[in-house]
Write a protein that holds these residues in place. Structure first.
Motif, PDB file in Angstrom:
ATOM      1  N   THR A 108      30.158 -22.665  -7.854  1.00 12.26           N
ATOM      2  CA  THR A 108      29.737 -23.832  -6.928  1.00 12.26           C
ATOM      3  C   THR A 108      28.699 -23.411  -6.177  1.00 12.26           C
ATOM      4  OG1 THR A 108      32.096 -24.370  -6.749  1.00 12.26           O
ATOM      5  CG2 THR A 108      30.703 -24.856  -4.673  1.00 12.26           C
ATOM      6  N   ILE A 109      28.436 -21.994  -5.921  1.00 15.81           N
ATOM      7  CA  ILE A 109      27.229 -21.719  -4.919  1.00 15.81           C
ATOM      8  C   ILE A 109      25.890 -22.328  -5.354  1.00 15.81           C
ATOM      9  CG2 ILE A 109      27.032 -19.287  -5.805  1.00 15.81           C
ATOM     10  CD1 ILE A 109      26.467 -18.807  -2.712  1.00 15.81           C
ATOM     11  N   GLU A 110      25.953 -22.244  -6.736  1.00 14.66           N
ATOM     12  CA  GLU A 110      24.675 -22.496  -7.329  1.00 14.66           C
ATOM     13  C   GLU A 110      24.401 -23.921  -7.512  1.00 14.66           C
ATOM     14  OE1 GLU A 110      27.670 -22.768 -10.725  1.00 14.66           O
ATOM     15  OE2 GLU A 110      27.227 -21.555  -8.996  1.00 14.66           O
ATOM     16  N   HIS A 111      25.319 -24.779  -6.805  1.00 15.88           N
ATOM     17  CA  HIS A 111      25.013 -26.239  -6.780  1.00 15.88           C
ATOM     18  C   HIS A 111      24.724 -26.734  -5.109  1.00 15.88           C
ATOM     19  CE1 HIS A 111      26.563 -27.332 -10.887  1.00 15.88           C
ATOM     20  NE2 HIS A 111      27.635 -26.295 -10.874  1.00 15.88           N
ATOM     21  N   VAL A 112      24.882 -25.917  -4.359  1.00 18.17           N
ATOM     22  CA  VAL A 112      24.981 -26.509  -2.993  1.00 18.17           C
ATOM     23  C   VAL A 112      23.468 -26.959  -2.452  1.00 18.17           C
ATOM     24  CG1 VAL A 112      26.916 -24.995  -2.357  1.00 18.17           C
ATOM     25  CG2 VAL A 112      24.770 -24.224  -1.747  1.00 18.17           C
ATOM     26  N   GLN A 117      21.010 -23.699   2.229  1.00 20.56           N
ATOM     27  CA  GLN A 117      22.272 -24.450   2.194  1.00 20.56           C
ATOM     28  C   GLN A 117      23.254 -23.439   1.496  1.00 20.56           C
ATOM     29  OE1 GLN A 117      22.402 -27.049   3.928  1.00 20.56           O
ATOM     30  NE2 GLN A 117      23.613 -28.305   2.281  1.00 20.56           N
ATOM     31  N   ARG A 118      22.649 -22.402   0.737  1.00 20.49           N
ATOM     32  CA  ARG A 118      23.643 -21.130   0.184  1.00 20.49           C
ATOM     33  C   ARG A 118      23.657 -20.341   1.481  1.00 20.49           C
ATOM     34  NH1 ARG A 118      20.200 -22.059  -4.184  1.00 20.49           N
ATOM     35  NH2 ARG A 118      18.756 -20.494  -3.504  1.00 20.49           N
ATOM     36  N   ARG A 119      22.843 -20.125   2.551  1.00 21.07           N
ATOM     37  CA  ARG A 119      23.405 -19.451   3.647  1.00 21.07           C
ATOM     38  C   ARG A 119      24.179 -20.008   4.328  1.00 21.07           C
ATOM     39  NH1 ARG A 119      19.617 -15.430   5.358  1.00 21.07           N
ATOM     40  NH2 ARG A 119      21.366 -15.025   7.065  1.00 21.07           N
ATOM     41  N   ARG A 120      24.370 -21.202   4.535  1.00 24.89           N
ATOM     42  CA  ARG A 120      25.498 -21.815   5.087  1.00 24.89           C
ATOM     43  C   ARG A 120      26.811 -21.775   4.378  1.00 24.89           C
ATOM     44  NH1 ARG A 120      21.479 -26.259   5.670  1.00 24.89           N
ATOM     45  NH2 ARG A 120      20.464 -26.168   7.759  1.00 24.89           N
ATOM     46  N   PHE A 121      26.712 -21.863   3.052  1.00 24.81           N
ATOM     47  CA  PHE A 121      27.865 -21.628   2.293  1.00 24.81           C
ATOM     48  C   PHE A 121      28.326 -20.307   2.303  1.00 24.81           C
ATOM     49  CE2 PHE A 121      30.156 -20.536  -1.504  1.00 24.81           C
ATOM     50  CZ  PHE A 121      30.764 -21.498  -1.802  1.00 24.81           C
ATOM     51  N   VAL A 122      27.550 -19.152   2.691  1.00 20.11           N
ATOM     52  CA  VAL A 122      28.150 -17.903   2.729  1.00 20.11           C
ATOM     53  C   VAL A 122      28.744 -17.879   4.025  1.00 20.11           C
ATOM     54  CG1 VAL A 122      27.323 -15.529   2.956  1.00 20.11           C
ATOM     55  CG2 VAL A 122      26.509 -16.804   1.156  1.00 20.11           C
ATOM     56  N   ALA A 123      28.101 -18.518   5.104  1.00 20.94           N
ATOM     57  CA  ALA A 123      28.403 -18.447   6.780  1.00 20.94           C
ATOM     58  C   ALA A 123      29.965 -18.822   6.572  1.00 20.94           C
ATOM     59  CB  ALA A 123      27.706 -19.119   7.502  1.00 20.94           C
ATOM     60  N   ALA A 124      30.406 -19.938   5.830  1.00 20.12           N
ATOM     61  CA  ALA A 124      31.446 -20.633   5.717  1.00 20.12           C
ATOM     62  C   ALA A 124      32.789 -19.578   4.991  1.00 20.12           C
ATOM     63  CB  ALA A 124      31.460 -21.999   4.976  1.00 20.12           C
ATOM     64  N   VAL A 125      32.187 -18.881   3.997  1.00 16.85           N
ATOM     65  CA  VAL A 125      33.080 -17.851   3.353  1.00 16.85           C
ATOM     66  C   VAL A 125      33.508 -16.858   4.346  1.00 16.85           C
ATOM     67  CG1 VAL A 125      32.988 -16.329   1.635  1.00 16.85           C
ATOM     68  CG2 VAL A 125      31.947 -18.366   1.161  1.00 16.85           C
ATOM     69  N   GLU A 126      32.172 -16.451   4.976  1.00 20.52           N
ATOM     70  CA  GLU A 126      32.669 -15.483   6.129  1.00 20.52           C
ATOM     71  C   GLU A 126      33.603 -15.852   7.228  1.00 20.52           C
ATOM     72  OE1 GLU A 126      32.071 -12.212   5.816  1.00 20.52           O
ATOM     73  OE2 GLU A 126      30.374 -12.366   4.536  1.00 20.52           O
ATOM     74  N   ARG A 127      33.562 -17.104   7.671  1.00 19.83           N
ATOM     75  CA  ARG A 127      34.019 -17.565   8.661  1.00 19.83           C
ATOM     76  C   ARG A 127      35.737 -17.726   8.309  1.00 19.83           C
ATOM     77  NH1 ARG A 127      31.986 -22.018  13.082  1.00 19.83           N
ATOM     78  NH2 ARG A 127      33.556 -21.915  14.492  1.00 19.83           N
ATOM     79  N   LEU A 128      35.885 -18.305   7.028  1.00 20.94           N
ATOM     80  CA  LEU A 128      37.163 -18.985   6.671  1.00 20.94           C
ATOM     81  C   LEU A 128      38.232 -17.882   6.372  1.00 20.94           C
ATOM     82  CD1 LEU A 128      36.052 -22.072   4.271  1.00 20.94           C
ATOM     83  CD2 LEU A 128      37.222 -21.914   6.785  1.00 20.94           C
ATOM     84  N   ALA A 129      37.832 -16.741   5.858  1.00 22.98           N
ATOM     85  CA  ALA A 129      39.035 -15.734   5.640  1.00 22.98           C
ATOM     86  C   ALA A 129      38.181 -14.456   5.539  1.00 22.98           C
ATOM     87  CB  ALA A 129      39.766 -16.201   4.300  1.00 22.98           C
TER      88      ALA A 129
END
Length: 225
Positions: A108-112, A117-129
């Motif tokens: 998924t990360i290669e599509h964002v 946008q990838r940095r935001r994706f990673v921030a969500a990963v770190e925040r969610l669990a």
């Protein structure tokens, strides 16, 4: 079934295909990383119910986050919503509501859409669990996995857009030059250096085929300190 679809199935999608064998091996590795998965609540960024229903492992609960529509009639251990986790407000709301043990994301990360946008994706990963498993195809594997085309990712963008309208192994053949460009411009395969940069506190695993790295997986099996 169209001949091109049948050919793709033979290599990638059908039971017994090389792709299915690789996916099974990936699930077994996932189970080894998270042996308590049956008791864990998972938020899957970009996943589908079909993938989890076919998987040889089962989490206690899976919450799917995807831009695409989800099917109706999901089993009680799977919930789903349409959302974009690269939106900070969405990520904050999910974090407030969730209580997840593990973030899971497969290809998924290669599509964002670009580095920001990838940095935001990673921030969500770190925040969610506290734990995660984030898999992405490796840029330098000889065969581009979305289109099953050797060297496809190294061609100029215009050449990729032309080729994807004729290549027999595409999943869904674009019906116009515009849709062909959309199909290729929204995929940005990542390198090992990029994944290490995005996930500096995670272990970076390689998934190999004949000794050659095919995918990269950022894994955290214990909460970061």
């Amino acid at each position: 079934m169209a001949p091109s679809r049948a050919l793709r199935n033979k290599f990638v999608d059908a039971p017994g295909s090389l792709g299915e064998k690789l996916r099974t091996a990936r699930w077994e590795r996932f189970r080894r990383c998270f042996p308590g998965i049956e008791n864990m609540s998972v938020v899957d960024l970009g996943g589908t119910a079909e993938m989890w229903l076919r998987a040889p492992v089962r989490a206690k609960h899976v919450h799917l986050i995807n831009l695409e529509a989800h099917p109706a009639g999901l089993p009680d251990w799977i919930t789903a919503e349409n959302a974009d986790v690269t939106d900070p407000e969405t990520a904050a709301a999910l974090s407030a509501d969730g209580g997840y043990d593990l973030v899971f994301s497969n290809s998924t990360i290669e599509h964002v859409g670009g580095h920001s946008q990838r940095r935001r994706f990673v921030a969500a990963v770190e925040r969610l669990a506290p734990l995660h498993w984030i898999q992405t195809p490796y840029r330098y594997f000889p065969v581009e996995p979305h289109f099953v085309a050797p060297g496809f990712q190294f061609l100029p963008l215009a050449a990729r857009a032309r080729l994807v309208r004729r290549w027999p192994l595409v999943h869904s053949r674009p019906d116009s030059p515009e849709s062909a460009m959309d199909a290729v411009v929204n995929i940005e395969l990542l390198t090992r250096a990029e994944m290490r940069y995005l996930f500096p506190r995670s272990e970076l695993l390689s998934e190999r085929v004949l000794g050659v790295p095919k995918s990269l997986i950022a894994v955290r099996t214990r909460p970061a300190r």
